[in-house]
Motif scaffolding. Structure first.
Motif, PDB file in Angstrom:
ATOM      1  N   ALA A   1       0.805  -1.157   0.093  1.00 29.15           N
ATOM      2  CA  ALA A   1       0.034   0.054  -0.057  1.00 29.15           C
ATOM      3  C   ALA A   1       0.724   1.300   0.091  1.00 29.15           C
ATOM      4  N   ARG A   2       2.056   1.434   0.844  1.00 23.76           N
ATOM      5  CA  ARG A   2       2.687   2.368   0.942  1.00 23.76           C
ATOM      6  C   ARG A   2       3.573   2.640  -0.429  1.00 23.76           C
ATOM      7  N   ALA A   3       3.938   1.588  -1.212  1.00 25.60           N
ATOM      8  CA  ALA A   3       4.438   1.755  -2.428  1.00 25.60           C
ATOM      9  C   ALA A   3       3.677   2.176  -3.431  1.00 25.60           C
ATOM     10  N   ILE A   4       2.336   1.882  -3.245  1.00 25.03           N
ATOM     11  CA  ILE A   4       1.355   2.327  -4.346  1.00 25.03           C
ATOM     12  C   ILE A   4       1.158   3.969  -4.175  1.00 25.03           C
ATOM     13  N   PHE A   5       0.902   4.144  -2.954  1.00 23.62           N
ATOM     14  CA  PHE A   5       0.581   5.520  -2.695  1.00 23.62           C
ATOM     15  C   PHE A   5       1.589   6.535  -2.839  1.00 23.62           C
ATOM     16  N   GLU A   6       2.882   5.974  -2.515  1.00 27.18           N
ATOM     17  CA  GLU A   6       4.024   7.008  -2.686  1.00 27.18           C
ATOM     18  C   GLU A   6       4.340   7.214  -4.259  1.00 27.18           C
ATOM     19  N   ALA A   7       3.962   6.108  -5.117  1.00 26.54           N
ATOM     20  CA  ALA A   7       4.250   6.371  -6.452  1.00 26.54           C
ATOM     21  C   ALA A   7       3.269   6.972  -7.165  1.00 26.54           C
ATOM     22  N   ALA A   8       1.769   7.113  -6.516  1.00 26.72           N
ATOM     23  CA  ALA A   8       0.818   7.762  -7.160  1.00 26.72           C
ATOM     24  C   ALA A   8       0.818   9.259  -6.889  1.00 26.72           C
ATOM     25  N   VAL A   9       1.555   9.600  -5.557  1.00 26.22           N
ATOM     26  CA  VAL A   9       1.761  10.932  -5.330  1.00 26.22           C
ATOM     27  C   VAL A   9       3.025  11.557  -6.134  1.00 26.22           C
ATOM     28  N   ALA A  10       4.058  10.753  -6.235  1.00 31.24           N
ATOM     29  CA  ALA A  10       5.202  11.225  -7.138  1.00 31.24           C
ATOM     30  C   ALA A  10       4.721  11.463  -8.528  1.00 31.24           C
ATOM     31  N   VAL A  11       4.113  10.711  -9.135  1.00 24.30           N
ATOM     32  CA  VAL A  11       3.424  10.932 -10.542  1.00 24.30           C
ATOM     33  C   VAL A  11       2.560  12.015 -10.540  1.00 24.30           C
ATOM     34  N   ALA A  12       1.561  12.465  -9.494  1.00 23.54           N
ATOM     35  CA  ALA A  12       0.698  13.238  -9.520  1.00 23.54           C
ATOM     36  C   ALA A  12       1.658  14.489  -9.794  1.00 23.54           C
ATOM     37  N   LYS A  13       2.734  14.743  -8.797  1.00 26.69           N
ATOM     38  CA  LYS A  13       3.509  16.046  -8.757  1.00 26.69           C
ATOM     39  C   LYS A  13       4.235  16.213  -9.911  1.00 26.69           C
ATOM     40  N   ASP A  14       4.782  15.057 -10.575  1.00 24.09           N
ATOM     41  CA  ASP A  14       5.688  15.325 -11.686  1.00 24.09           C
ATOM     42  C   ASP A  14       4.664  15.590 -13.033  1.00 24.09           C
ATOM     43  N   SER A  15       3.579  15.050 -13.226  1.00 23.49           N
ATOM     44  CA  SER A  15       2.921  15.084 -14.258  1.00 23.49           C
ATOM     45  C   SER A  15       1.685  16.132 -14.291  1.00 23.49           C
ATOM     46  N   GLY A  16       1.343  16.387 -13.079  1.00 20.98           N
ATOM     47  CA  GLY A  16       0.027  17.194 -12.765  1.00 20.98           C
ATOM     48  C   GLY A  16      -1.318  16.409 -13.078  1.00 20.98           C
ATOM     49  N   GLU A  17      -1.131  15.262 -13.637  1.00 22.39           N
ATOM     50  CA  GLU A  17      -2.341  14.242 -13.997  1.00 22.39           C
ATOM     51  C   GLU A  17      -2.281  12.909 -12.881  1.00 22.39           C
ATOM     52  N   ALA A  18      -3.134  13.374 -11.756  1.00 18.27           N
ATOM     53  CA  ALA A  18      -3.237  12.196 -10.776  1.00 18.27           C
ATOM     54  C   ALA A  18      -3.587  10.952 -11.298  1.00 18.27           C
ATOM     55  N   PRO A  19      -2.784   9.880 -11.127  1.00 20.06           N
ATOM     56  CA  PRO A  19      -3.328   8.351 -11.413  1.00 20.06           C
ATOM     57  C   PRO A  19      -4.526   7.985 -10.470  1.00 20.06           C
ATOM     58  N   ILE A  20      -5.142   7.116 -10.771  1.00 21.42           N
ATOM     59  CA  ILE A  20      -6.487   6.803 -10.002  1.00 21.42           C
ATOM     60  C   ILE A  20      -6.240   5.233  -9.604  1.00 21.42           C
ATOM     61  N   PRO A  21      -5.496   4.974  -8.418  1.00 20.79           N
ATOM     62  CA  PRO A  21      -5.471   3.871  -7.747  1.00 20.79           C
ATOM     63  C   PRO A  21      -6.489   3.166  -7.096  1.00 20.79           C
ATOM     64  N   GLU A  22      -6.630   1.884  -7.634  1.00 23.66           N
ATOM     65  CA  GLU A  22      -7.815   1.020  -7.002  1.00 23.66           C
ATOM     66  C   GLU A  22      -7.179  -0.222  -6.474  1.00 23.66           C
ATOM     67  N   VAL A  23      -7.269  -0.212  -5.148  1.00 23.66           N
ATOM     68  CA  VAL A  23      -6.380  -1.192  -4.467  1.00 23.66           C
ATOM     69  C   VAL A  23      -7.406  -2.150  -4.046  1.00 23.66           C
ATOM     70  N   MET A  24      -6.971  -3.640  -4.357  1.00 23.44           N
ATOM     71  CA  MET A  24      -7.990  -4.602  -4.631  1.00 23.44           C
ATOM     72  C   MET A  24      -7.446  -5.784  -3.756  1.00 23.44           C
ATOM     73  N   VAL A  25      -8.225  -6.335  -2.587  1.00 22.84           N
ATOM     74  CA  VAL A  25      -8.017  -7.345  -1.868  1.00 22.84           C
ATOM     75  C   VAL A  25      -8.423  -8.595  -2.249  1.00 22.84           C
ATOM     76  N   PRO A  26      -7.494  -9.661  -2.480  1.00 16.09           N
ATOM     77  CA  PRO A  26      -8.135 -10.711  -3.061  1.00 16.09           C
ATOM     78  C   PRO A  26      -8.509 -11.954  -2.218  1.00 16.09           C
TER      79      PRO A  26
END
Length: 895
Positions: free
Chosen positions: A702-727
């Protein structure tokens, strides 16, 4: 003939031709495709030899009653024969002027070459003399009689056809000729005597002289061919229900082998390889239809233009029979305008008179299907919606894979006809069984045959491509390969194939079984070795049709992908997000597996956290790259799902490597592995159960997902939309515990980074209990994704890895309509999906619903998803266009 009593009011025979049409035109379910189209051609005034159709309903009854016919059928068939006699003026079995008939199959959908045919039926030792007298051509009469005996012995009596072929070759050798056409009447008469001797030797009874016995034998054999091995294989490969059955068509014979003003041919109203609006086909002077499709003789081109482009010397039909060709061209236009579809036509010319024997929607390559659909819409023949419905989604697979690199070096060793486009490399094999066996071991093979026959169907399906030494553009190999989407080069006459030695020779080169060759079905070239390929460009007609499809569909289409390369491919193919990113695939990387194993083998949380800290940067980088590629689109990331044992060491070398890395002994590690052993890991310590017992694993992800999403949002200005799925969730409590962990981790990351992104938390529904408790589970979920691979396993109690041993037989016996791992089992798994959707949305009205198993690329399953009201399907990247088109078709059919 085996007869049983039945209700005489039930009708099974429907006449056509001569101004009569008993059947309802277009009723393919009752009359089969061939019978319905014969009736329809007759009704619009085209020249059709008279005949009658025994309905598909009789096929079902024939098998239900132990391969016996009801006695009422005797009179119906007699009336049908009388109809043909009245129209033709000939009598069945008349020694002076005999009526001869063909007996052909005709299922609802075209199954080229899969079922049986008998021609020239009605010949015997007396009627052959009458045919010789009325035709004025004894050679033609005796040639027809030998053809009939040979075909009847094979199809009806089940005798080995090789013995008859050998007798024919001996006759030609004795005469010192190479072609059948060089034999004279006396030669054929002598061969007929030899054929009758062979029948008596092999069948232990004389060849039947009673024409009615011949007719009933042929009717039974054609019905019987519905259950032949090749027909069953073809139905399985093409999802044709076994209970449809076939019709039987009995029709007056017309003869293309009555001299130089007679001919037979196969034609298409448009080019089935390219879709070009041009007549396309082949014919043979002084021949019967089987000669063209069987590849026994090399046919001639239909049009002058085609002959000139091929630099062929033999005259085209347009040149040799110009008046008949002009009439045929008018028939082509009539049929295409009537059916509003490209037609595949069989015709015969008898002494200058044109007869139409069959029309049907022509099989075509995916490229041709796209062009024909788009062109017909632009021509006003069909609407854009009809164009979308015309293209088989599965056929798009032909367009989505690489073709030969035009700049690559290639050693051309032979050239044949470009029978089915596309290119393939593989090991040369010379029989269908070997092709199937080697393909089963993930080896790419090219099936090489002198000519293919329906018995080769399983090997043709297994092979990457097909190469034949004989046959034309409408031969069995060509037609079946185009329908399957396999590249095919036919009629490569320079090949010398030795089946016994399993090798071929061409241009001084000897190629043994297992040697790699490449074929190019677009040029007809055969090359030694493997040739480099290039990616396809999906533009032109493809882009136009997909634009129309996207306007028509409701379902969104995502992709299953976990690498940046796969994500890029998916986006290029039109994916609207990632529906399944399997994080465990990232763990198998060679540079990470040691730390993964350290984490698993640690017996305390501190040891696991230390290993996970080393995995975090790599996992974060993975998600960062994926988010960059899919910027602005949703990405569903499944947290670690498989049982931990899949990551553990197995060999002594692996144990030693891990022992050095963690500072323990190999024996100590083996003891720990033994403690982790599970008897049934598929139902064991996996999925959310890992997150419950080892929460630090899901916390790291989860930390890896959210840190990556924030980094991309900062760099690109276009926020990704992570959907975290529990199997593998089965209870609301499981999801609640893990959701709290995810939300807590997200909050911590957002506070650390000073920025947040929107995200969803949901679950994969893959257990029957989860479907039943979907209303409760939805209280903790913002989306459900149905993992149909495992859902099928858990619902049916069937292991996908082991099911291949028996599922084929289950499908053949009708226990399952289709392989449930290919198409959703709607009565079982499908009902649970519908139930979960209903209960989940009763709790959360806007609950997002999708599927992410392999079924997401299956058109039948996509139609089910449309009917059930899901929001999206997710398929492998190369199946995204297939899913887009299938989703459009499902929406249009639903209305």
């Amino acid at each position: 003939m085996n007869l049983v009593n039945s209700d005489p009011a039930v009708r099974y025979v429907y006449r056509f031709g001569g101004g009569v049409s008993d059947g309802k035109a277009g009723d393919k379910n009752l009359l089969g495709g061939k019978g319905a189209n014969l009736a329809e051609m007759a009704s619009i005034g085209l020249p059709v030899p008279p005949g009658f159709t025994i309905s598909t309903e009789m096929c079902a009854r024939y098998y239900a009653e132990g391969e016996r016919f009801p006695d009422s059928l005797r009179q119906e068939v007699a009336d049908g024969v009388a109809h043909i006699e009245k129209v033709t003026g000939k009598r069945f079995g008349d020694a002076a002027d005999p009526l001869l008939v063909s007996v052909r199959s005709g299922a609802r959908v075209s199954m080229p070459g899969m079922m049986d045919t008998v021609l020239n039926l009605g010949l015997n030792d007396e009627t052959v003399e009458g045919l010789a007298a009325t035709s004025g051509d004894p050679r033609f009469a005796w040639d027809s009689y030998r053809r009939f005996i040979q075909m009847y012995a094979d199809v009806v009596l089940g005798l080995e056809h090789g013995a008859f072929e050998e007798a024919l070759e001996i006759a030609k050798e004795d005469k010192g000729v190479h072609l059948d056409t060089e034999l004279e009447a006396g030669d054929w008469q002598a061969l007929v005597s030899r054929y009758k001797e062979l029948v008596e030797e092999l069948w232990e009874k004389p060849f039947p002289q009673d024409v009615h016995e011949q007719l009933w034998g042929a009717i039974g054999a054609v019905f019987g061919s519905w259950q032949s091995e090749r027909a069953r294989v073809y139905r399985r490969l093409n999802s044709i229900p076994g209970d449809w059955g076939t019709a039987v068509n009995v029709q007056a014979m017309v003869f293309g082998n009555m001299g130089d003003t007679s001919a037979t041919g196969v034609a298409f109203t448009r080019d089935p390889s390219t879709g070009e609006r041009a007549y396309y086909g082949e014919y043979l002077i002084n021949a019967q239809g089987e000669d063209v499709v069987a590849g026994i003789r090399t046919p001639q081109y239909l049009t002058k233009g085609a002959r000139e482009r091929a630099a062929a010397k033999a005259p085209s039909m347009e040149e040799a029979l110009p008046d008949v060709y002009a009439e045929l061209a008018r028939v082509f236009d009539t049929l295409e305008n009537h059916y509003r579809e490209m037609q595949d036509i069989e015709f015969t010319v008898e002494r200058g008179k044109l007869w139409m024997l069959q029309t049907r929607s022509g099989k075509r390559t995916a490229k041709a299907a796209l062009k024909i659909a788009v062109d017909m819409a632009r021509e006003g023949l069909i609407s854009e919606e009809e164009a979308v419905l015309r293209v088989d989604p599965a056929a798009l697979d032909q367009l989505l894979h690489p073709t030969l690199d035009p700049q690559a070096e290639r050693k051309v060793i032979a050239k044949g006809l470009p029978a089915s486009p596309g290119a393939a490399s593989g090991k040369a094999v010379f029989d269908a069984d070997t092709a199937e066996r080697m393909a089963g071991h993930d080896e790419s093979v090219i099936l090489v045959r002198i000519e293919t026959s329906p018995e080769d169907i399983h090997g043709m399906h297994a092979a990457k491509g097909i190469l034949t030494a004989r046959g034309g553009m409408t031969s069995h190999a060509a037609v079946v390969a185009r329908g399957m989407g396999r590249p095919c080069v036919s009629g490569a006459g320079g090949l010398s194939i030795d089946y016994k030695a399993k090798r071929m020779r061409v241009a001084g080169q000897e190629i043994a079984e297992g040697d790699v060759i490449t074929i190019d079905g677009a040029t007809g070239e055969v090359m030694l070795g493997e040739v480099a390929t290039v990616q396809p460009e999906l533009v032109g007609d493809f882009g136009i049709l997909m634009e129309w499809a996207d306007r028509a569909r409701r379902l969104k289409v995502r992709a299953n992908a976990e690498t940046p390369a796969d994500c890029r491919t998916a986006r290029e193919f039109g994916a609207e997000g990632i529906g399944l990113c399997r994080t465990e695939h990232m763990f198998f990387d060679a540079e990470r597996i040691t730390n993964v194993r350290r984490m698993i083998l640690a017996d305390k949380e501190a040891g696991r956290r230390a290993a996970l800290a080393k995995l975090l940067p790599a996992q974060r980088d993975d998600f960062t790259e994926i988010f960059r590629v899919m910027a602005g689109l949703p990405v569903t990331i499944r947290l670690l799902d498989p049982p931990l044992h899949e990551f553990l060491p197995h060999s002594e070398e692996e144990f030693a490597e891990v022992a050095r890395a963690v500072g323990e002994t190999a024996e100590g590690l083996k003891q720990r592995v033994s403690e982790l052993h599970e008897f049934n890991p598929m139902l064991g310590h996996r999925g959310c159960r890992l997150g419950i017992t080892y929460p630090e694993i899901y916390e790291m992800q989860a930390r890896a997902i959210f840190e990556a999403a924030v980094a991309v949002a900062k760099d690109s200005g276009e926020a990704p939309i992570p959907e975290v799925m529990v199997p593998l969730v089965g209870t609301k409590a499981e999801l609640a515990i893990i959701r709290q962990l995810i939300d807590r981790t997200a909050k911590a990351v957002f506070e650390e980074q000073g920025r947040s992104v929107d995200y969803l938390v949901g679950t994969m529904i893959e257990l029957p209990r989860a479907a039943l408790r979907a209303g409760s589970i939805a209280e903790e979920a913002e989306f459900f994704s149905f993992g149909t691979n495992d859902f099928t396993q858990t619902t049916l109690g069937v292991s996908r890895d082991d099911a291949g041993r028996f599922l084929t037989e289950y499908v053949e016996k009708g226990i399952y309509a289709r392989d449930p791992f290919v198409s959703i089992d709607e009565e079982g798994v499908g009902e649970l999906i519908a139930l979960a959707a209903e209960r989940g949305r009763a709790t959360v009205p806007g609950l997002k619903l999708g599927i992410c198993g392999e079924h997401g690329g299956d058109p039948t399953s996509i139609a089910f998803c449309e009917k059930t009201g899901l929001d999206y399907v997710s398929a492998s990247p190369y199946r995204v266009p297939i899913a887009r088109l299938a989703a459009a078709q499902a929406a249009l059919r639903k209305g």
